[in-house]
Design an enzyme around this catalytic site. Structure first.
Site, PDB file in Angstrom:
ATOM      1  N   ASP A  10      42.007  31.244  24.816  1.00  0.00           N
ATOM      2  CA  ASP A  10      41.594  30.051  25.584  1.00  0.00           C
ATOM      3  C   ASP A  10      40.991  28.917  24.751  1.00  0.00           C
ATOM      4  OD1 ASP A  10      42.507  31.406  27.763  1.00  0.00           O
ATOM      5  OD2 ASP A  10      40.568  31.734  28.690  1.00  0.00           O
ATOM      6  N   ASP A  61      44.357  30.298  29.764  1.00  0.00           N
ATOM      7  CA  ASP A  61      43.962  30.269  31.156  1.00  0.00           C
ATOM      8  C   ASP A  61      44.914  29.249  31.783  1.00  0.00           C
ATOM      9  OD1 ASP A  61      41.968  31.570  32.679  1.00  0.00           O
ATOM     10  OD2 ASP A  61      40.759  29.735  32.810  1.00  0.00           O
ATOM     11  N   HIS A  63      45.872  27.993  35.456  1.00  0.00           N
ATOM     12  CA  HIS A  63      45.642  28.112  36.898  1.00  0.00           C
ATOM     13  C   HIS A  63      46.471  27.139  37.735  1.00  0.00           C
ATOM     14  CE1 HIS A  63      42.298  30.735  36.078  1.00  0.00           C
ATOM     15  NE2 HIS A  63      41.538  29.808  35.539  1.00  0.00           N
ATOM     16  N   SER A  69      39.097  30.620  41.786  1.00  0.00           N
ATOM     17  CA  SER A  69      37.883  30.622  40.950  1.00  0.00           C
ATOM     18  C   SER A  69      37.226  29.240  40.934  1.00  0.00           C
ATOM     19  CB  SER A  69      38.213  31.047  39.514  1.00  0.00           C
ATOM     20  OG  SER A  69      38.878  30.014  38.804  1.00  0.00           O
ATOM     21  N   HIS A  80      39.517  23.802  36.283  1.00  0.00           N
ATOM     22  CA  HIS A  80      39.794  23.806  34.843  1.00  0.00           C
ATOM     23  C   HIS A  80      41.162  24.414  34.544  1.00  0.00           C
ATOM     24  CE1 HIS A  80      38.227  27.834  35.686  1.00  0.00           C
ATOM     25  NE2 HIS A  80      38.975  28.243  34.666  1.00  0.00           N
ATOM     26  N   LYS A 106      47.467  33.595  31.805  1.00  0.00           N
ATOM     27  CA  LYS A 106      46.758  34.433  32.790  1.00  0.00           C
ATOM     28  C   LYS A 106      46.107  33.541  33.837  1.00  0.00           C
ATOM     29  CE  LYS A 106      42.592  34.384  29.980  1.00  0.00           C
ATOM     30  NZ  LYS A 106      41.809  33.421  30.761  1.00  0.00           N
ATOM     31  N   GLU A 113      41.375  36.423  39.794  1.00  0.00           N
ATOM     32  CA  GLU A 113      40.695  35.972  38.574  1.00  0.00           C
ATOM     33  C   GLU A 113      41.079  36.919  37.459  1.00  0.00           C
ATOM     34  OE1 GLU A 113      39.714  33.910  36.573  1.00  0.00           O
ATOM     35  OE2 GLU A 113      37.665  33.354  37.135  1.00  0.00           O
ATOM     36  N   CYS A 150      36.183  35.472  28.825  1.00  0.00           N
ATOM     37  CA  CYS A 150      37.539  35.868  28.408  1.00  0.00           C
ATOM     38  C   CYS A 150      37.565  36.537  27.044  1.00  0.00           C
ATOM     39  CB  CYS A 150      38.464  34.670  28.481  1.00  0.00           C
ATOM     40  SG  CYS A 150      38.680  34.151  30.193  1.00  0.00           S
TER      41      CYS A 150
HETATM   42  C1  VGL Z   1      37.018  31.482  31.287  1.00  0.00           C
HETATM   43  C2  VGL Z   1      35.666  30.865  32.999  1.00  0.00           C
HETATM   44  C3  VGL Z   1      36.756  30.673  33.838  1.00  0.00           C
HETATM   45  C4  VGL Z   1      37.138  31.894  29.842  1.00  0.00           C
HETATM   46  C5  VGL Z   1      38.128  31.299  32.094  1.00  0.00           C
HETATM   47  O1  VGL Z   1      38.189  31.632  29.219  1.00  0.00           O
HETATM   48  O2  VGL Z   1      36.167  32.491  29.304  1.00  0.00           O
HETATM   49  N1  VGL Z   1      35.800  31.281  31.750  1.00  0.00           N
HETATM   50  N2  VGL Z   1      37.983  30.891  33.352  1.00  0.00           N
HETATM   51 ZN    ZN Z   2      39.712  30.138  34.421  1.00  0.00          ZN
END
Ligand code: VGL
Ligand code: ZN
Length: 195
Positions: A10, A61, A63, A69, A80, A106, A113, A150
């Site tokens: 990420d 990530d 989405h 989430s 995000h 993902k 989530e 993550c």
């Molecule tokens: C993450 C919060 C929401 C991460 C992903 O990559 O750590 N944190 N989605």
């Molecule tokens: Zn996320």
């Protein structure tokens, strides 16, 4: 025989300078590039040859705009890393090392989530675990964002799958300094090597 791979979790604009900007993330990107360079140097090869001997896997990530989430859909995070937006893209300095086959998305299902990169899939529907097995990987180096979520979940799943996990502590960004320190302590106790 030791067979290494790097997993970059990420390192996406929303976690670097966007809606969920994390601490130490710009520095983490720079240090990751230094780490990649150090691997290239130690092998004496050209930049592009690194991918043959030291595979670099990317987790994204990824989405849908209405992901569960997100706060406006009942979750705990600001919106995000929406697929197709700048915020969901890999940092441009790392992009030259990324390939479709070694990029795992993902969090694509609005109702689920997924903090672990292990739950992601590449363009061919393969998981990181399958690919690492195919590559005969023994040792996985991990960097990315965020330590507490993550990065941690990915490290734990890698460890459970039997890989030796090396977490590069200069190469991670985090939501909160205290949470970061606590997560590092707990991961050490779980047998993850912090380097
Ligand atoms: C993450 C919060 C929401 C991460 C992903 O990559 O750590 N944190 N989605
Ligand atoms: Zn996320």
């Amino acid at each position: 025989m030791k067979n290494n791979a790097l997993v970059v979790v990420d390192m996406l604009y929303d976690f670097i300078d966007g809606s969920l900007a994390c601490q130490h993330s710009e520095e983490a990107v720079r240090q990751t590039l230094n780490f990649i360079d150090s691997q290239t140097d130690s092998q004496g090869g050209e930049d592009h040859e690194i991918l043959d001997t030291f595979p670099i896997l990317f987790v994204r990530d990824h989405h849908p705009a209405d992901h569960s989430s997100f706060k406006e859909h009942g979750g705990i995070w600001p919106s995000h890393c929406v697929a197709g937006t700048h915020g969901g893209e890999i940092h441009k300095d790392l992009l030259p090392y990324a390939s479709e086959e070694l990029t795992f998305d993902k969090g694509c299902d609005r109702d689920v989530e997924q903090y672990s990169g292990f739950d992601g899939l590449n363009c061919a529907g393969q998981t990181m675990g399958e690919i690492l097995e195919l590559l005969d990987t023994t040792d996985v180096y991990v960097c990315g964002i965020a330590t507490e979520y993550c990065v941690r979940n990915t490290c734990e799943d890698l460890k459970k799958a039997g890989f030796k996990v090396h977490l590069l502590k200069e190469c991670i960004g985090y939501v909160d300094a205290e949470g970061h320190a606590k997560a590092l302590d707990e991961m050490t106790q779980e047998g993850i090597s912090i380097e």
